[in-house]
Scaffold this motif. Structure first.
Motif, PDB file in Angstrom:
ATOM      1  N   SER A   2     -12.271  13.437 -34.803  1.00  0.00           N
ATOM      2  CA  SER A   2     -13.012  12.202 -35.091  1.00  0.00           C
ATOM      3  C   SER A   2     -14.285  12.114 -34.249  1.00  0.00           C
ATOM      4  O   SER A   2     -14.680  11.055 -33.797  1.00  0.00           O
ATOM      5  CB  SER A   2     -12.126  10.981 -34.824  1.00  0.00           C
ATOM      6  OG  SER A   2     -11.539  11.046 -33.536  1.00  0.00           O
ATOM      7  N   THR A   3     -14.934  13.268 -34.029  1.00  0.00           N
ATOM      8  CA  THR A   3     -16.196  13.300 -33.293  1.00  0.00           C
ATOM      9  C   THR A   3     -17.345  12.952 -34.230  1.00  0.00           C
ATOM     10  O   THR A   3     -17.405  13.429 -35.370  1.00  0.00           O
ATOM     11  CB  THR A   3     -16.431  14.696 -32.681  1.00  0.00           C
ATOM     12  OG1 THR A   3     -15.375  14.992 -31.774  1.00  0.00           O
ATOM     13  CG2 THR A   3     -17.760  14.758 -31.944  1.00  0.00           C
ATOM     14  N   PHE A  26     -20.435  11.239 -30.003  1.00  0.00           N
ATOM     15  CA  PHE A  26     -19.319  10.414 -29.575  1.00  0.00           C
ATOM     16  C   PHE A  26     -18.069  11.291 -29.735  1.00  0.00           C
ATOM     17  O   PHE A  26     -17.631  11.544 -30.853  1.00  0.00           O
ATOM     18  CB  PHE A  26     -19.213   9.147 -30.423  1.00  0.00           C
ATOM     19  CG  PHE A  26     -20.407   8.240 -30.334  1.00  0.00           C
ATOM     20  CD1 PHE A  26     -20.554   7.354 -29.279  1.00  0.00           C
ATOM     21  CD2 PHE A  26     -21.384   8.269 -31.319  1.00  0.00           C
ATOM     22  CE1 PHE A  26     -21.654   6.505 -29.195  1.00  0.00           C
ATOM     23  CE2 PHE A  26     -22.487   7.432 -31.245  1.00  0.00           C
ATOM     24  CZ  PHE A  26     -22.623   6.551 -30.178  1.00  0.00           C
ATOM     25  N   GLU A  27     -17.540  11.744 -28.619  1.00  0.00           N
ATOM     26  CA  GLU A  27     -16.412  12.670 -28.661  1.00  0.00           C
ATOM     27  C   GLU A  27     -15.173  12.002 -29.254  1.00  0.00           C
ATOM     28  O   GLU A  27     -14.953  10.801 -29.107  1.00  0.00           O
ATOM     29  CB  GLU A  27     -16.087  13.169 -27.252  1.00  0.00           C
ATOM     30  CG  GLU A  27     -17.183  14.008 -26.609  1.00  0.00           C
ATOM     31  CD  GLU A  27     -17.183  15.442 -27.095  1.00  0.00           C
ATOM     32  OE1 GLU A  27     -16.366  15.766 -27.989  1.00  0.00           O
ATOM     33  OE2 GLU A  27     -17.991  16.234 -26.579  1.00  0.00           O
ATOM     34  N   ALA A  28     -14.342  12.812 -29.899  1.00  0.00           N
ATOM     35  CA  ALA A  28     -13.077  12.321 -30.426  1.00  0.00           C
ATOM     36  C   ALA A  28     -12.235  11.730 -29.302  1.00  0.00           C
ATOM     37  O   ALA A  28     -12.093  12.330 -28.236  1.00  0.00           O
ATOM     38  CB  ALA A  28     -12.325  13.455 -31.110  1.00  0.00           C
ATOM     39  N   SER A  30     -12.951   9.183 -27.466  1.00  0.00           N
ATOM     40  CA  SER A  30     -13.744   8.601 -26.378  1.00  0.00           C
ATOM     41  C   SER A  30     -13.872   7.091 -26.533  1.00  0.00           C
ATOM     42  O   SER A  30     -13.689   6.535 -27.619  1.00  0.00           O
ATOM     43  CB  SER A  30     -15.136   9.234 -26.326  1.00  0.00           C
ATOM     44  OG  SER A  30     -15.845   9.000 -27.545  1.00  0.00           O
ATOM     45  N   VAL A 153     -11.581   5.890 -36.135  1.00  0.00           N
ATOM     46  CA  VAL A 153     -12.795   5.498 -35.423  1.00  0.00           C
ATOM     47  C   VAL A 153     -12.991   4.002 -35.615  1.00  0.00           C
ATOM     48  O   VAL A 153     -12.911   3.496 -36.738  1.00  0.00           O
ATOM     49  CB  VAL A 153     -14.037   6.254 -35.951  1.00  0.00           C
ATOM     50  CG1 VAL A 153     -15.306   5.769 -35.238  1.00  0.00           C
ATOM     51  CG2 VAL A 153     -13.870   7.753 -35.774  1.00  0.00           C
ATOM     52  N   ASN A 179      -7.817   3.070 -27.662  1.00  0.00           N
ATOM     53  CA  ASN A 179      -8.310   4.275 -27.001  1.00  0.00           C
ATOM     54  C   ASN A 179      -7.146   5.110 -26.473  1.00  0.00           C
ATOM     55  O   ASN A 179      -7.161   6.348 -26.573  1.00  0.00           O
ATOM     56  CB  ASN A 179      -9.266   3.897 -25.881  1.00  0.00           C
ATOM     57  CG  ASN A 179      -9.836   5.103 -25.174  1.00  0.00           C
ATOM     58  OD1 ASN A 179      -9.645   5.276 -23.989  1.00  0.00           O
ATOM     59  ND2 ASN A 179     -10.542   5.957 -25.901  1.00  0.00           N
ATOM     60  N   THR A 184     -11.275   6.904 -31.480  1.00  0.00           N
ATOM     61  CA  THR A 184     -12.640   6.886 -30.968  1.00  0.00           C
ATOM     62  C   THR A 184     -13.170   5.465 -31.119  1.00  0.00           C
ATOM     63  O   THR A 184     -13.155   4.912 -32.216  1.00  0.00           O
ATOM     64  CB  THR A 184     -13.533   7.856 -31.761  1.00  0.00           C
ATOM     65  OG1 THR A 184     -12.943   9.162 -31.746  1.00  0.00           O
ATOM     66  CG2 THR A 184     -14.935   7.921 -31.177  1.00  0.00           C
TER      67      THR A 184
END
Length: 249
Positions: A2-3, A26-28, A30, A153, A179, A184
């Motif tokens: 989900s990056t 936006f990193e998975a 994060s 996300v 989280n 994400t």
């Protein structure tokens, strides 16, 4: 995964540049705050990620994410609270992708709706009209709708605006739980102390990236001054020959 990967993203309103040359990801899994002054391009950016605004340059790579994988909470001011909906109707809309737009609510969906309302502190209020709710209650209801979406996300535009301290505390706990579950989460926020306490990553925007990464670095005195200078530049483009800060992290 989900990056979300942004490559030289630009968004403009006519000749006005709202977001300029934004590159990063936006990193998975994060948890990222998006911070900046009014007019910094924060809401424009998340609307572009959602596909509500066209890009004038660049690309947003959502990988294998589908529209169903992304939940979006706009600013409360953009939602018409005069529409004749009760809480049950509003929250159950979160399950429309799973249950279909034209089917009646199943017993399972009704139970999920009740459970979501319970989780946000609105148990037993299913038949209340949304127009009768306080700002805090309405925001809790919108978070209940997000619970039903069960997205990988979650994008939040000023989720704590105009709500009381207790509601902020309760909804922040939900964000932190999402989280922990590996989702994400991106949230536009103005409270820098809140960001420093709870959000490990921050994108500091001033129409372009001032800093994207560790929150303590992003919100350093130097970077906040850079952001202020960039906003001044974009608001007064004829006052300087070039932008004062071209580099970004």
């Amino acid at each position: 995964m989900s990056t979300l990967i942004l490559d030289d993203v630009c968004v403009s309103y006519g000749r006005v540049h709202a977001v300029c040359h934004l590159t990063g990801k936006f990193e998975a899994g994060s948890l990222t705050a998006i911070a900046g002054a009014n007019g910094a391009g924060k809401s424009t950016l998340v609307k572009a990620i959602m596909g509500e605004l066209p890009l004038t340059n660049g690309h947003i790579n959502q990988g294998k994410l589908t529209p169903q994988d992304i939940a979006y909470l706009p600013q409360t001011a953009e939602i018409d609270r005069h529409f004749p909906l009760n809480l049950e109707d509003l929250v159950s809309l979160g399950s429309w992708r799973k249950n279909g737009a034209f089917r009646g609510l199943s017993n399972a969906c009704l139970e999920e709706t009740k459970d979501a309302l319970r989780q946000v502190g609105l148990a037993g209020m299913e038949k209340r009209q949304i127009g009768s709710l306080s700002s805090g209650q309405f925001q809790r209801a919108l978070f209940a709708r997000l619970l039903l979406q069960d997205a990988r996300v979650v994008i939040l535009d000023e989720p704590f605006n105009a709500v009381d301290e207790q509601t902020t505390h309760d909804l922040l706990a939900l964000i932190l739980q999402w989280n922990k579950e590996g989702r994400t989460v991106l949230a536009i926020l103005h409270d820098l102390e809140q960001i420093e306490q709870h959000f490990p990553n921050t994108l500091l925007l001033a129409r372009e990236a001032v800093y994207w990464g560790d929150t303590r670095q992003a919100l350093s005195v130097q970077n906040k001054q850079r952001a202020k200078s960039l906003i001044h530049y974009w608001d007064n483009p004829q006052s300087q020959i070039s932008t004062p800060f071209k580099e970004s992290a």
